[in-house]
Write an enzyme that holds these catalytic residues in place. Structure first.
Site, PDB file in Angstrom:
ATOM      1  N   CYS A  50       9.726   7.936   3.254  1.00 46.91           N
ATOM      2  CA  CYS A  50       9.335   9.172   3.931  1.00 46.91           C
ATOM      3  C   CYS A  50      10.439   9.532   4.922  1.00 46.91           C
ATOM      4  CB  CYS A  50       8.012   8.976   4.660  1.00 46.91           C
ATOM      5  SG  CYS A  50       7.570  10.386   5.712  1.00 46.91           S
ATOM      6  N   ASP A  57       7.240   5.331   0.058  1.00 44.70           N
ATOM      7  CA  ASP A  57       6.421   6.175  -0.809  1.00 44.70           C
ATOM      8  C   ASP A  57       6.566   5.643  -2.224  1.00 44.70           C
ATOM      9  OD1 ASP A  57       5.450   8.066   1.078  1.00 44.70           O
ATOM     10  OD2 ASP A  57       7.378   9.106   1.031  1.00 44.70           O
TER      11      ASP A  57
END
Length: 152
Positions: A50, A57
């Protein structure tokens, strides 16, 4: 036999690139030029960071393409996709960057990407992109990734 003499990574021990910019995507001539067929790559454990929090992620990415003159060399694609592990970008940006990089390298007849991102903040984000309509008569199987259902 396909000419692989210009490849710099296949069959060699290479360092993992630390960013997509450092990764070297390579291509090989298609031995079936003039025949429309679909090549599928599935990366069920794709990771990136992120850009706001630095937290990881995760996504399940499916790339389908119809080659013209070139195929992507699979080891270089694996290393390229793994290079996103230290790369901070939004889901949409990662997905479109991968697709456009492959299109620029290969100039395929057609390409689509489906990126099925796992929930962050309780919301899964799926990102889809393709170059246009696929050539008529080509079998395009479903990408096979179910919509996120949580515990329901």
């Amino acid at each position: 036999m396909t000419d692989v003499s210009g490849l710099s990574q296949l069959g060699k021990n290479v360092e993992q690139p630390q960013s997509p910019e450092q990764a070297i995507l390579e291509k090989v001539p298609s031995g079936n030029q003039g025949t429309d067929f679909v090549v599928r790559f599935t990366a069920p454990e794709f990771t990136s960071l992120c850009p706001m929090t630095g937290q990881p992620d995760f996504a399940h990415i499916v790339i389908d393409y119809i080659p013209d003159a070139f195929l992507v060399e699979s080891k270089s694609l694996k290393l390229y996709l793994h290079s996103f592990r230290n790369h901070g970008a939004f889901h949409e940006d990662c997905t479109i960057e991968i697709a456009k990089t492959l299109v620029a390298l290969l100039q395929p007849k057609w390409l689509r990407i489906g990126a099925y991102w796992y929930p962050r903040g309780g919301i899964p984000i799926d990102v889809f992109w393709q170059t246009g309509e696929a050539p008529a008569g080509v079998w395009l199987p479903d990408q096979g990734v179910q919509p996120y259902r949580g515990r329901g």
